[in-house]
Motif scaffolding. Structure first.
Motif, PDB file in Angstrom:
ATOM      1  N   VAL A  47       0.829  -1.198   0.000  1.00 56.19           N
ATOM      2  CA  VAL A  47       0.000   0.000   0.000  1.00 56.19           C
ATOM      3  C   VAL A  47       0.873   1.260   0.000  1.00 56.19           C
ATOM      4  O   VAL A  47       1.907   1.315   0.666  1.00 56.19           O
ATOM      5  CB  VAL A  47      -0.934   0.012   1.238  1.00 56.19           C
ATOM      6  N   SER A  48       0.423   2.255  -0.767  1.00 60.76           N
ATOM      7  CA  SER A  48       1.096   3.575  -0.785  1.00 60.76           C
ATOM      8  C   SER A  48       0.541   4.451   0.329  1.00 60.76           C
ATOM      9  O   SER A  48      -0.430   4.102   0.975  1.00 60.76           O
ATOM     10  CB  SER A  48       0.811   4.310  -2.090  1.00 60.76           C
ATOM     11  N   ALA A  49       1.111   5.628   0.440  1.00 60.37           N
ATOM     12  CA  ALA A  49       0.558   6.633   1.361  1.00 60.37           C
ATOM     13  C   ALA A  49      -0.786   7.102   0.818  1.00 60.37           C
ATOM     14  O   ALA A  49      -1.018   7.064  -0.388  1.00 60.37           O
ATOM     15  CB  ALA A  49       1.532   7.800   1.454  1.00 60.37           C
ATOM     16  N   MET A  50      -1.665   7.533   1.714  1.00 60.99           N
ATOM     17  CA  MET A  50      -3.019   7.908   1.283  1.00 60.99           C
ATOM     18  C   MET A  50      -3.041   9.177   0.429  1.00 60.99           C
ATOM     19  O   MET A  50      -2.448  10.201   0.815  1.00 60.99           O
ATOM     20  CB  MET A  50      -3.872   8.188   2.506  1.00 60.99           C
ATOM     21  N   GLY A  76       4.339   8.436   5.534  1.00 60.97           N
ATOM     22  CA  GLY A  76       3.020   8.357   4.900  1.00 60.97           C
ATOM     23  C   GLY A  76       2.541   6.918   4.771  1.00 60.97           C
ATOM     24  O   GLY A  76       1.369   6.603   5.032  1.00 60.97           O
ATOM     25  N   GLU A  77       3.439   6.041   4.402  1.00 63.65           N
ATOM     26  CA  GLU A  77       3.087   4.632   4.223  1.00 63.65           C
ATOM     27  C   GLU A  77       2.863   3.942   5.579  1.00 63.65           C
ATOM     28  O   GLU A  77       2.089   2.989   5.666  1.00 63.65           O
ATOM     29  CB  GLU A  77       4.201   3.912   3.451  1.00 63.65           C
ATOM     30  N   ILE A  78       3.528   4.426   6.616  1.00 66.29           N
ATOM     31  CA  ILE A  78       3.322   3.840   7.939  1.00 66.29           C
ATOM     32  C   ILE A  78       1.882   4.124   8.388  1.00 66.29           C
ATOM     33  O   ILE A  78       1.160   3.221   8.828  1.00 66.29           O
ATOM     34  CB  ILE A  78       4.330   4.426   8.970  1.00 66.29           C
ATOM     35  N   GLY A 118       4.550   0.088   0.596  1.00 67.84           N
ATOM     36  CA  GLY A 118       5.388   0.233  -0.581  1.00 67.84           C
ATOM     37  C   GLY A 118       6.411   1.322  -0.328  1.00 67.84           C
ATOM     38  O   GLY A 118       6.376   1.983   0.716  1.00 67.84           O
ATOM     39  N   PHE A 119       7.393   1.465  -1.258  1.00 67.58           N
ATOM     40  CA  PHE A 119       8.240   2.656  -1.305  1.00 67.58           C
ATOM     41  C   PHE A 119       9.351   2.701  -0.259  1.00 67.58           C
ATOM     42  O   PHE A 119      10.382   3.289  -0.493  1.00 67.58           O
ATOM     43  CB  PHE A 119       7.313   3.875  -1.200  1.00 67.58           C
ATOM     44  N   ILE A 120       9.160   2.084   0.899  1.00 69.51           N
ATOM     45  CA  ILE A 120      10.134   2.307   1.977  1.00 69.51           C
ATOM     46  C   ILE A 120      10.944   1.045   2.270  1.00 69.51           C
ATOM     47  O   ILE A 120      10.502  -0.070   2.049  1.00 69.51           O
ATOM     48  CB  ILE A 120       9.471   2.859   3.253  1.00 69.51           C
ATOM     49  N   GLY A 138      12.400   5.855  -4.359  1.00 68.81           N
ATOM     50  CA  GLY A 138      12.076   6.826  -5.404  1.00 68.81           C
ATOM     51  C   GLY A 138      10.572   6.989  -5.513  1.00 68.81           C
ATOM     52  O   GLY A 138       9.831   6.041  -5.248  1.00 68.81           O
ATOM     53  N   ARG A 139      10.123   8.191  -5.908  1.00 73.67           N
ATOM     54  CA  ARG A 139       8.694   8.478  -5.989  1.00 73.67           C
ATOM     55  C   ARG A 139       7.984   7.414  -6.816  1.00 73.67           C
ATOM     56  O   ARG A 139       8.517   6.935  -7.804  1.00 73.67           O
ATOM     57  CB  ARG A 139       8.440   9.863  -6.606  1.00 73.67           C
ATOM     58  N   GLU A 140       6.816   7.065  -6.383  1.00 76.40           N
ATOM     59  CA  GLU A 140       5.987   6.044  -7.031  1.00 76.40           C
ATOM     60  C   GLU A 140       6.600   4.645  -6.919  1.00 76.40           C
ATOM     61  O   GLU A 140       6.258   3.743  -7.678  1.00 76.40           O
ATOM     62  CB  GLU A 140       5.727   6.377  -8.512  1.00 76.40           C
ATOM     63  N   GLY A 141       7.501   4.491  -5.955  1.00 76.53           N
ATOM     64  CA  GLY A 141       8.233   3.228  -5.853  1.00 76.53           C
ATOM     65  C   GLY A 141       7.453   2.036  -5.306  1.00 76.53           C
ATOM     66  O   GLY A 141       7.977   0.921  -5.263  1.00 76.53           O
ATOM     67  N   SER A 142       6.214   2.238  -4.932  1.00 75.65           N
ATOM     68  CA  SER A 142       5.455   1.113  -4.358  1.00 75.65           C
ATOM     69  C   SER A 142       5.236  -0.029  -5.351  1.00 75.65           C
ATOM     70  O   SER A 142       5.166  -1.190  -4.948  1.00 75.65           O
ATOM     71  CB  SER A 142       4.090   1.576  -3.871  1.00 75.65           C
ATOM     72  N   ASP A 143       5.138   0.303  -6.614  1.00 73.66           N
ATOM     73  CA  ASP A 143       4.998  -0.753  -7.629  1.00 73.66           C
ATOM     74  C   ASP A 143       6.214  -1.679  -7.573  1.00 73.66           C
ATOM     75  O   ASP A 143       6.104  -2.896  -7.689  1.00 73.66           O
ATOM     76  CB  ASP A 143       4.969  -0.157  -9.040  1.00 73.66           C
TER      77      ASP A 143
HETATM   78  N1  ASP Z   1       3.836   7.289  -1.702  1.00 76.11           N
HETATM   79  C1  ASP Z   1       4.934   7.318  -2.619  1.00 76.11           C
HETATM   80  C2  ASP Z   1       4.685   8.368  -3.682  1.00 76.11           C
HETATM   81  O1  ASP Z   1       3.638   8.986  -3.686  1.00 76.11           O
HETATM   82  C3  ASP Z   1       5.187   5.993  -3.231  1.00 76.11           C
HETATM   83  C4  ASP Z   1       4.096   5.480  -4.125  1.00 76.11           C
HETATM   84  O2  ASP Z   1       2.983   5.966  -4.064  1.00 76.11           O
HETATM   85  O3  ASP Z   1       4.340   4.558  -4.903  1.00 76.11           O
HETATM   86  O4  ASP Z   1       5.543   8.569  -4.497  1.00 76.11           O
END
Ligand code: ASP
Ligand code: MG
Length: 428
Positions: free
Chosen positions: A36-39, A118-120, A181-183, A195-200
């Motif tokens: 899961v990403s941050a909300m 955020g992810e926590i 994700g991401f962390i 890196g940004r969007e790293g949850s994938d």
């Molecule tokens: N929360 C992080 C972001 O917004 C990671 C992600 O959403 O994948 O970049």
């Protein structure tokens, strides 16, 4: 075992989290990892707080808003509000304490300690809701699962150790594991981010370690499109994509999948599905190993906030391997992602993502060795599987700064103004 990933847009509010629980409750009692990403936009909000702190402004108001937003969701979602509040309060305190520290370390280090929060919060809230919904679940800490180097904000994963830890953590558990994700973390035990969007990418790493056959990314769109519907009027869904096409699209800025995601999947032939969070009955897009698809429509990727840097060696020597190597080294050191390069006998032009935190130091170091010019606020347009007639039209239309094409991909760099006023009208 299944791996699902839910992005920030999917868990932005109470309805989103309820929908997530509905989707996961439909997996036939198979163990499930959900990443899961941050909300919503909370990662941006955390970045803003950090920015305020670093520029000597007060972060208090932004922090209170952030806290209020999260607690508001908890109040609506969970009947034992006091219990989750207590659970989250220690993390809110920690965040506030970190932001308030008198002495700060480097921006990138602090970024990872703070923005990772955020992810926590999102995973703790979602896990609390799963417990309330009587879904057998547990909260897993990605900061203990995923090991990286010390490259804060763009940490590189140490795959072997990470695989072992993930396998160990998932043996003998058959419920739903909720993981951020991401962390990640490094050998020193500090938090790092991918890196940004790293949850994938986190989802792909879990899938790789656990040898699953498929990963699903649930999104607020129906799948992968040939262009961003926020920018283009006419877009088409692409039902099937090869790993190769997916990487190329992601690398040049199609914001659908994090570019690093594909590599671990491709190594083990794991399918990636991009599906609609709102219409789970739709098939979406499948990324898999497949032969070249002759019928792919042209895809358009628009990457804004580019800088074009042109370099000439100060001693007028050739732009040979040595000089280019030096330029690449400096760009990598100051964390500027390269999107396009072109060289002549004595000059070298490179188009990079503008990285605000490191741009000044980059230019300073480059200027030591090279004469340089740069243009900010450029737009890089990449057309994959292009149509020759269209690019001839573009050629006639633009005063572009840089253009490149190979058999499958055409790229052109221009000012924002030219993009909006000249290119976009002919593409739409
Ligand atoms: N929360 C992080 C972001 O917004 C990671 C992600 O959403 O994948 O970049
Ligand atoms: Mg996201």
């Amino acid at each position: 075992m299944k791996v699902y990933k839910f992005g920030g847009a999917s868990v932005k509010d109470v309805n989103g989290i309820r929908n997530l629980a509905k989707i996961v409750s439909k997996t036939d009692r198979e163990p499930l990892m959900i990443v899961v990403s941050a909300m919503g936009k909370s990662t941006n909000a955390l970045e803003r707080m950090l920015g305020l702190r670093f520029s000597g402004h007060s972060f208090k108001e932004a922090f209170e808003t952030f806290k209020k937003q999260h607690l508001h969701i908890c109040r609506e979602l969970i009947s034992d509000f006091e219990k989750v509040k207590k659970l989250l309060n220690s993390d809110f305190d920690l965040l506030e304490y970190r932001l308030g520290l008198k002495e700060l370390m480097s921006y990138d280090y602090e970024y990872d300690q703070i923005v990772s929060m955020g992810e926590i919060f999102s995973t703790k809230i979602i896990h609390a809701y799963m417990e309330e919904s009587r879904l057998e679940s547990r909260w897993l800490d990605a900061r203990q699962l995923i090991l990286t180097d010390d490259n804060y904000r763009a940490a590189r994963v140490q795959l072997e150790k990470t695989v072992d830890t993930i396998r160990e953590a998932s043996s003998n558990y058959n419920g739903i594991s909720v993981v951020q994700g991401f962390i990640a973390h490094n050998e020193l035990g500090n938090t790092t981010t991918l890196g940004r969007e790293g949850s994938d990418y986190t989802a792909a790493l879990l899938a790789y370690a656990l040898d699953v056959s498929e990963v699903t990314i649930w999104k607020d769109v129906d799948g992968v499109y040939n262009a961003d519907p926020k920018i283009f009027e006419k877009t088409k869904l692409i039902p099937e994509l090869s790993y190769r096409d997916a990487v190329e699209l992601a690398f040049y800025g199609a914001s659908i999948i994090h570019p690093k995601t594909i590599q671990p999947l491709q190594k083990k032939k794991i399918n990636l599905r991009v599906r609609s969070f709102y219409y789970p009955e739709k098939l979406g897009t499948t990324v898999a190993s497949k032969k070249k698809n002759e019928n792919l429509p042209s895809s358009f990727i628009v990457k804004k906030n580019q800088v074009l840097i042109s370099l000439v060696p100060r001693d007028f020597s050739f732009m040979d391997a040595e000089n280019m190597g030096l330029a690449f080294q400096i760009l990598a050191k100051h964390q500027h992602h390269i999107n396009l390069i072109q060289n002549s006998a004595i000059s070298f032009s490179v188009c990079v993502d503008f990285n605000h935190a490191h741009f000044h130091s980059l230019i300073q170091e480059l200027a030591d060795k090279f004469e340089l010019r740069y243009n900010e606020n450029q737009v890089l347009v990449t057309i994959r599987h292009y149509d020759v007639a269209l690019i001839e039209k573009i050629y006639d239309l633009l005063r572009f700064k840089l253009e490149q094409r190979n058999r499958s991909t055409y790229q052109v760099l221009m000012s924002e103004e030219e993009f909006e006023l000249k290119l976009l009208p002919i593409l739409n």
